[in-house]
Design a protein around this motif. Structure first.
Motif, mmCIF file in Angstrom:
data_model
loop_
_atom_site.group_PDB
_atom_site.id
_atom_site.type_symbol
_atom_site.label_atom_id
_atom_site.label_comp_id
_atom_site.label_asym_id
_atom_site.label_seq_id
_atom_site.Cartn_x
_atom_site.Cartn_y
_atom_site.Cartn_z
ATOM 1 N N ILE A 177 0.863 -1.205 -0.061
ATOM 2 C CA ILE A 177 -0.091 0.026 -0.246
ATOM 3 C C ILE A 177 0.881 1.194 -0.088
ATOM 4 O O ILE A 177 0.770 2.207 -0.714
ATOM 5 N N GLN A 211 -3.035 4.046 -10.245
ATOM 6 C CA GLN A 211 -3.324 3.246 -9.089
ATOM 7 C C GLN A 211 -4.783 2.677 -8.974
ATOM 8 O O GLN A 211 -4.911 1.636 -8.376
ATOM 9 N N VAL A 212 -5.720 3.194 -9.672
ATOM 10 C CA VAL A 212 -6.932 2.602 -9.862
ATOM 11 C C VAL A 212 -6.813 1.105 -10.452
ATOM 12 O O VAL A 212 -7.406 0.282 -10.094
ATOM 13 N N THR A 267 -5.223 -1.340 -7.802
ATOM 14 C CA THR A 267 -6.427 -1.535 -7.095
ATOM 15 C C THR A 267 -7.436 -2.686 -7.497
ATOM 16 O O THR A 267 -7.790 -3.558 -6.846
ATOM 17 N N TYR A 268 -7.830 -2.601 -8.700
ATOM 18 C CA TYR A 268 -8.544 -3.472 -9.327
ATOM 19 C C TYR A 268 -7.820 -4.730 -9.584
ATOM 20 O O TYR A 268 -8.351 -5.910 -9.414
ATOM 21 N N TRP A 280 -14.258 -7.030 -0.655
ATOM 22 C CA TRP A 280 -14.291 -5.909 -1.572
ATOM 23 C C TRP A 280 -15.928 -5.622 -1.732
ATOM 24 O O TRP A 280 -16.031 -4.561 -2.723
ATOM 25 N N LYS A 286 -16.750 -1.745 -1.617
ATOM 26 C CA LYS A 286 -16.108 -0.908 -2.469
ATOM 27 C C LYS A 286 -16.822 -1.037 -3.985
ATOM 28 O O LYS A 286 -16.906 -0.172 -4.544
ATOM 29 N N ALA A 296 -13.985 4.638 -9.784
ATOM 30 C CA ALA A 296 -13.392 4.830 -8.443
ATOM 31 C C ALA A 296 -14.100 5.873 -7.601
ATOM 32 O O ALA A 296 -14.983 6.848 -8.263
ATOM 33 N N ASP A 319 -13.273 5.959 -1.055
ATOM 34 C CA ASP A 319 -11.942 5.151 -1.153
ATOM 35 C C ASP A 319 -10.698 5.365 -0.191
ATOM 36 O O ASP A 319 -10.267 4.818 0.510
ATOM 37 N N PHE A 350 -9.288 2.987 2.802
ATOM 38 C CA PHE A 350 -7.879 2.558 2.939
ATOM 39 C C PHE A 350 -7.090 3.177 3.693
ATOM 40 O O PHE A 350 -5.940 2.253 4.463
#
Length: 459
Positions: free
Chosen positions: A39, A63-64, A67-68, A247, A250, A269, A274, A278
């Motif tokens: 992270i 970053q998105v 994350t996925y 998840w 989210k 996102a 978010d 996190f």
């Protein structure tokens, strides 16, 4: 668990304040080191490259996408993680070591083949207008992440915590360095760096497994096809549902147009949801350290003593005594996790304005952050109980807990959106509370019936 537990108890015998800090610091690094590194590294990569390129949009997209990738790969590999670890533990108990390596290669081959089919299709659907290089790096990253989670579960079962943490540190250091040199390529360069760094982590894990386990067989699917070995479907689905449940809230916020924005392709996102969630996940390090220590140093020892007594025809009085000791250890683990994490959450609440100011974050995030702190603490307590249920071989109970967690998180998160901004996060928090309470009821019943079921099985 004896190796790590013995090492922790040995440090604590130094009987000083420093030894206490050493034990819990060591536990924190071993239990949470890899995901903390992951992270923080992704955040640092973003900060460094924004300063170098000033290309905020590309960094957010990177970053998105990452994350996925992490979410999809954890959910996808979750079906095999726990079930395969259970198979490995059975083989270790039977001292059938030569089965481990070929079956590890077997589960990897299934993961790779099915993963390729899944992600190639998914990438075409999610990214209709991106380059082929992007699709290749996306699919490759998904495959290598899935292989890491499978390898990680095996190495965690073998208590290779130090090496796992070290591999993650080196891997994400590689990603950071490569991202600086590939920044001119754009998004594809960042994802390629991510793939290369994670490939290092996987092959380091792979080489460690090859070193520890020898075999004259290359490939086996004994963990599925052997009639003598039961494939534990309940554990497999429990692993799948738990990762889906983590998840679920989210995804609910990401794919609701009122609470999210489109980032790249069909990926969305939620700016509002978010960041607080996190940050809250990073806060559970103290509670995770307490839980890890109690599980490794106390619970494992007491549980081994109990079943040694069962296997060696211990008396009924002995088994009752050892069961009571296990019960006390479990109470202590849950109690200390709640208290220590609760104290840390109170400190975060008191100093939240300074923390958010230091991180240059909007103060409007703090109400949701406070809710998420409690919600994540409840999820940590749920994880404590689930770990004990898994250790006690309560497969059906674990499955029901994960089903409840998944369904309530989906339903209540959707309800929180309908109720408005002030209720964001309450769905996840209430879901964690319901699931934790339900898991406690099942755990208490399992402990109460322990000696009865033991003697029924023996007879």
């Amino acid at each position: 668990m004896a190796g790590i537990g013995f090492e922790l108890r040995k440090i604590l015998k130094e009987d000083s304040l420093i030894s206490i800090f050493k034990v819990y610091g060591y536990s924190a690094v071993l239990s949470a080191g890899s995901w903390i590194i992951s992270i923080l590294s992704i955040i640092v990569i973003g900060i460094v490259n924004i300063k170098l390129t000033n290309n905020y949009k590309t960094i957010i997209q990177f970053q998105v996408v990452i994350t996925y990738l992490v979410a999809f790969s954890l959910i996808y590999s979750g079906f095999f993680q726990l079930s395969f670890t259970r198979y490995i533990s059975d083989k270790l108990f039977e001292k059938d070591y030569y089965r481990i390596l070929p079956n590890y290669l077997g589960v990897l081959s299934i993961t790779i083949v099915l993963g390729l089919i899944f992600t190639v299709t998914l990438s075409v659907y999610l990214f209709p207008e991106v380059s082929n290089l992007f699709r290749v790096t996306f699919v490759s990253s998904f495959i290598v992440l899935s292989c890491i989670w499978i390898s990680n579960s095996l190495l965690l079962g073998l208590k290779e915590y130090k090496k796992i943490t070290f591999y993650f540190f080196l891997g994400y250091l590689i990603i950071l360095i490569l991202s600086i040199f590939t920044r001119e390529i754009g998004l594809e360069g960042y994802i390629a760096s991510f793939f290369i760094g994670n490939s290092f982590i996987f092959f380091a894990m792979f080489s460690l497994i090859l070193k520890n386990y020898k075999s004259n067989r290359f490939l086996e699917f004994d963990f599925i096809t052997n009639k003598k070995h039961i494939f534990y479907w309940s554990i497999a689905f429990s692993g799948l549902f738990y990762n889906l449940a983590i998840w679920a809230d989210k995804f609910v916020f990401w794919f609701n147009k009122e609470t999210s924005n489109n980032v790249i392709g069909l990926l969305r996102a939620s700016v509002l949801y978010d960041l607080p969630i996190f940050l809250a996940y990073l806060s559970i390090i103290p509670g995770t350290a307490i839980f890890f220590y109690r599980l490794e140093a106390d619970f494992a020892e007491k549980y081994d003593i109990l079943f040694d007594a069962i296997r060696t025809d211990g008396t009924y009085e002995q088994i009752i005594k050892y069961k009571d000791e296990i019960n006390e250890v479990i109470k202590m683990a849950i109690k200390e996790t709640i208290i220590v994490q609760g104290i840390f959450n109170i400190l975060l609440y008191i100093f939240s304005d300074k923390i958010f100011g230091f991180l240059n974050l909007p103060i409007t995030y703090t109400p949701l952050f406070f809710i998420d702190l409690v919600a994540v603490q409840l999820q940590l307590c749920l994880m404590v109980v689930l770990s004990i249920l898994y250790y006690m071989n309560r497969r059906k109970e674990s499955l029901w807990v994960t089903i409840i967690f998944l369904l309530t998180n989906i339903i209540l998160s959707q309800l929180s959106i309908k109720m408005g901004f002030m209720y964001y996060g309450y769905g996840f928090g209430l879901s964690s509370l319901i699931s934790f309470t339900f898991s406690l009821i099942l755990l208490k019943r399992s402990i109460d019936e322990l000696e009865y079921e033991t003697y029924c099985l023996i007879n």
